[in-house]
Design a protein around this motif. Structure first.
Motif, PDB file in Angstrom:
ATOM      1  N   VAL A 235       0.835  -1.198   0.000  1.00 46.96           N
ATOM      2  CA  VAL A 235       0.000   0.000   0.000  1.00 46.96           C
ATOM      3  C   VAL A 235       0.872   1.250   0.000  1.00 46.96           C
ATOM      4  O   VAL A 235       0.571   2.242  -0.680  1.00 46.96           O
ATOM      5  CB  VAL A 235      -0.962  -0.001   1.209  1.00 46.96           C
ATOM      6  N   GLY A 236       1.974   1.213   0.747  1.00 42.98           N
ATOM      7  CA  GLY A 236       2.857   2.375   0.806  1.00 42.98           C
ATOM      8  C   GLY A 236       3.407   2.754  -0.556  1.00 42.98           C
ATOM      9  O   GLY A 236       3.405   3.933  -0.948  1.00 42.98           O
ATOM     10  N   LEU A 237       3.890   1.778  -1.320  1.00 44.83           N
ATOM     11  CA  LEU A 237       4.403   2.065  -2.656  1.00 44.83           C
ATOM     12  C   LEU A 237       3.304   2.562  -3.585  1.00 44.83           C
ATOM     13  O   LEU A 237       3.534   3.433  -4.437  1.00 44.83           O
ATOM     14  CB  LEU A 237       5.055   0.809  -3.245  1.00 44.83           C
ATOM     15  N   THR A 238       2.100   2.028  -3.417  1.00 43.96           N
ATOM     16  CA  THR A 238       0.974   2.483  -4.234  1.00 43.96           C
ATOM     17  C   THR A 238       0.618   3.922  -3.900  1.00 43.96           C
ATOM     18  O   THR A 238       0.347   4.747  -4.792  1.00 43.96           O
ATOM     19  CB  THR A 238      -0.237   1.557  -4.024  1.00 43.96           C
ATOM     20  N   LEU A 239       0.626   4.258  -2.630  1.00 43.57           N
ATOM     21  CA  LEU A 239       0.372   5.640  -2.216  1.00 43.57           C
ATOM     22  C   LEU A 239       1.393   6.593  -2.831  1.00 43.57           C
ATOM     23  O   LEU A 239       1.033   7.664  -3.346  1.00 43.57           O
ATOM     24  CB  LEU A 239       0.418   5.748  -0.690  1.00 43.57           C
ATOM     25  N   PRO A 246       3.018   8.126   2.599  1.00 37.95           N
ATOM     26  CA  PRO A 246       2.667   7.115   3.616  1.00 37.95           C
ATOM     27  C   PRO A 246       2.871   7.616   5.036  1.00 37.95           C
ATOM     28  O   PRO A 246       2.209   7.153   5.954  1.00 37.95           O
ATOM     29  CB  PRO A 246       3.614   5.952   3.295  1.00 37.95           C
ATOM     30  N   GLU A 247       3.776   8.576   5.206  1.00 37.73           N
ATOM     31  CA  GLU A 247       4.027   9.134   6.536  1.00 37.73           C
ATOM     32  C   GLU A 247       2.816   9.896   7.072  1.00 37.73           C
ATOM     33  O   GLU A 247       2.717  10.137   8.286  1.00 37.73           O
ATOM     34  CB  GLU A 247       5.228  10.098   6.504  1.00 37.73           C
ATOM     35  N   ALA A 248       1.919  10.285   6.177  1.00 40.17           N
ATOM     36  CA  ALA A 248       0.762  11.083   6.585  1.00 40.17           C
ATOM     37  C   ALA A 248      -0.526  10.504   6.017  1.00 40.17           C
ATOM     38  O   ALA A 248      -1.489  11.231   5.780  1.00 40.17           O
ATOM     39  CB  ALA A 248       0.936  12.529   6.123  1.00 40.17           C
ATOM     40  N   VAL A 249      -0.558   9.197   5.798  1.00 38.35           N
ATOM     41  CA  VAL A 249      -1.706   8.567   5.153  1.00 38.35           C
ATOM     42  C   VAL A 249      -2.993   8.787   5.954  1.00 38.35           C
ATOM     43  O   VAL A 249      -3.012   8.674   7.178  1.00 38.35           O
ATOM     44  CB  VAL A 249      -1.456   7.054   4.945  1.00 38.35           C
ATOM     45  N   THR A 250      -4.062   9.136   5.241  1.00 33.37           N
ATOM     46  CA  THR A 250      -5.384   9.265   5.850  1.00 33.37           C
ATOM     47  C   THR A 250      -6.210   8.034   5.495  1.00 33.37           C
ATOM     48  O   THR A 250      -5.824   7.238   4.632  1.00 33.37           O
ATOM     49  CB  THR A 250      -6.110  10.511   5.323  1.00 33.37           C
ATOM     50  N   ALA A 251      -7.345   7.891   6.124  1.00 33.25           N
ATOM     51  CA  ALA A 251      -8.231   6.769   5.810  1.00 33.25           C
ATOM     52  C   ALA A 251      -8.683   6.828   4.359  1.00 33.25           C
ATOM     53  O   ALA A 251      -8.768   5.802   3.675  1.00 33.25           O
ATOM     54  CB  ALA A 251      -9.432   6.772   6.746  1.00 33.25           C
ATOM     55  N   ALA A 256      -8.300   4.719  -1.198  1.00 35.26           N
ATOM     56  CA  ALA A 256      -8.045   4.950  -2.615  1.00 35.26           C
ATOM     57  C   ALA A 256      -6.949   4.005  -3.128  1.00 35.26           C
ATOM     58  O   ALA A 256      -7.039   3.476  -4.244  1.00 35.26           O
ATOM     59  CB  ALA A 256      -7.646   6.406  -2.850  1.00 35.26           C
ATOM     60  N   ALA A 257      -5.921   3.788  -2.311  1.00 32.52           N
ATOM     61  CA  ALA A 257      -4.852   2.867  -2.704  1.00 32.52           C
ATOM     62  C   ALA A 257      -5.363   1.434  -2.777  1.00 32.52           C
ATOM     63  O   ALA A 257      -5.033   0.683  -3.710  1.00 32.52           O
ATOM     64  CB  ALA A 257      -3.687   2.974  -1.720  1.00 32.52           C
ATOM     65  N   ILE A 258      -6.180   1.052  -1.805  1.00 29.32           N
ATOM     66  CA  ILE A 258      -6.766  -0.295  -1.823  1.00 29.32           C
ATOM     67  C   ILE A 258      -7.617  -0.482  -3.082  1.00 29.32           C
ATOM     68  O   ILE A 258      -7.558  -1.528  -3.751  1.00 29.32           O
ATOM     69  CB  ILE A 258      -7.619  -0.523  -0.558  1.00 29.32           C
ATOM     70  N   ALA A 259      -8.406   0.530  -3.430  1.00 29.34           N
ATOM     71  CA  ALA A 259      -9.260   0.438  -4.619  1.00 29.34           C
ATOM     72  C   ALA A 259      -8.425   0.288  -5.876  1.00 29.34           C
ATOM     73  O   ALA A 259      -8.786  -0.465  -6.802  1.00 29.34           O
ATOM     74  CB  ALA A 259     -10.151   1.680  -4.718  1.00 29.34           C
TER      75      ALA A 259
END
Length: 415
Positions: A235-239, A246-251, A256-259
């Motif tokens: 998920v981090g690489l996708t973000l 990724p250091e400031a990822v929100t829900a 959006a990354a999961i989708a």
């Protein structure tokens, strides 16, 4: 010096495979995977909140300062680590860096490879720590997200800077100030674990693969793409590829990354999610390109010149395994001296030459070049300033976020 007898040395590919499988709690699982994908099992544990159901208060703190240090009277240190995570002599019978430490200091090291999974090891020691008891261990190595949990519980001792002159001076800037342990008050990195993109040049027809967008969208790679079963890396690489930090990822960012990854699953672009068992498929070309752990790729390249890697222009993910002293440890000062020893360039170079993960110690290049010039020139092992600047880490999650994020990723991967 106490140490376990070692098995016959494995080939580089076998060693690479062993080093990671463990992390997810399998036996293809021998180490790095163990530590990475075991984060997925945190759903079962439910993060910090689950501790309450075990009768352990989520924020219950014990008085670490009240423990008595027996370091002067008992010249020993009990060190628990992951398997295949310490240098071994060619005949497999000695651990050169540990033995050199004992010869210099007179401190015997009881070295035990009894960490196979972050959550599993947490389960071994949580009752003792919650009760304010000695775990029998002076030094442990755990992955950053588990370190964050244990520090927040108050179960890890603050380190004395006076006993860590080399560590304080030589810690690479990239690793100095994680959000879960500001200023490294309780921990020092053992190794960095970069997550990058790897590909088999023969399988891609010589084409370079260097972005998550290619993995998810290039029709020529359809059905031959691998993502890791470690949430924070995939998920981090996708973000990062989406322009998010990724250091400031929100829900919303996470969803959006999961989708986006889900589209890759639905279209059958992604072949499968793996622990370190991707190494065999990548080596054979069944997986043409994938998200990969850098240490595995360094090992695979020894035997297969078609294996290549790329650092995405958007950046890459780095997590760490970290040295910590648990509460009530009997030999805290001896443990700190051992931590500091591994931040001396000569000892750090020996370790880096054997492990092939990202060395967190500055000033190692000259010593490492004496042992293995290729390793000294490899930015996956000794990141240069440009590469270090492109490194990102997933932010620490609270208990609710951890449970929700991990469940969503598990639903995605079918775990």
């Amino acid at each position: 010096m106490e140490h376990h007898e070692q098995p016959e040395p494995l080939s580089p590919v076998e060693l690479a495979a062993m080093r990671r499988s463990l992390a997810n709690g399998r036996l293809a699982m021998t180490r790095r995977s163990l530590l990475r994908a075991s984060a997925a099992t945190a759903v079962a544990v439910g993060g910090l909140g689950a501790l309450s159901s075990c009768g352990i208060p989520p924020a219950g703190r014990t008085d670490a300062a009240g423990s008595t240090d027996h370091s002067s009277a008992e010249k020993r240190v009990n060190f628990s680590n992951w398997t295949e995570y310490m240098d071994v002599s060619d005949d497999g019978k000695h651990r050169p860096t540990l033995e050199a430490f004992t010869e210099r200091t007179g401190i015997a090291v009881k070295y035990t490879e009894d960490i196979n999974d972050n959550d599993e090891f947490f389960g071994k020691i949580q009752a003792q720590l919650a009760a304010g008891q000695d775990t029998g261990r002076d030094l442990i190595v755990l992955t950053d997200w588990m370190c964050a949990r244990m520090i927040s519980l108050g179960w890890i001792q603050s380190l004395d800077p006076a006993n860590l002159p080399h560590a304080y001076t030589n810690l690479a800037p990239q690793f100095r100030n994680p959000g879960w342990d500001p200023g490294r008050a309780h921990s020092y990195p053992w190794q960095g674990i970069p997550a990058i993109i790897a590909y088999n040049k023969k399988a891609t027809g010589g084409r370079k693969v260097d972005s998550i967008s290619q993995l998810l969208e290039d029709p020529k790679l359809k059905g031959r793409v691998g993502f890791l079963s470690e949430m924070r890396d995939s998920v981090g690489l996708t973000l990062l590829d989406m322009g998010k930090k990724p250091e400031a990822v929100t829900a919303d960012d996470f969803d959006a990354a999961i989708a986006r990854i889900q589209k890759g699953v639905d279209s059958k672009q992604i072949r499968r999610f793996t622990g370190n068992d991707y190494t065999n498929d990548l080596d054979k070309g069944d997986i043409a390109a994938c998200v990969a752990w850098a240490g595995d790729i360094v090992q695979l390249q020894h035997d297969n010149p078609d294996i290549a890697y790329a650092i995405p222009s958007s950046g890459y993910m780095t997590s760490t395994d970290n040295l910590m002293v648990p509460n009530k440890a009997r030999h805290k000062q001896n443990a700190e001296r051992l931590i500091d020893y591994f931040y001396e360039p000569k000892a750090a170079a020996r370790l880096a030459a054997y492990i092939n993960y990202a060395c967190p110690v500055d000033g190692v290049r000259e010593e490492l070049a004496k042992i293995d010039k290729d390793a000294a020139d490899n930015p996956l092992i000794l990141p240069d300033a440009e590469m270090a600047a492109r490194s990102h880490s997933f932010r620490a999650l609270n208990a609710k976020e951890s449970k929700e994020f991990t469940q969503k990723f598990s639903d995605l991967t079918g775990a």
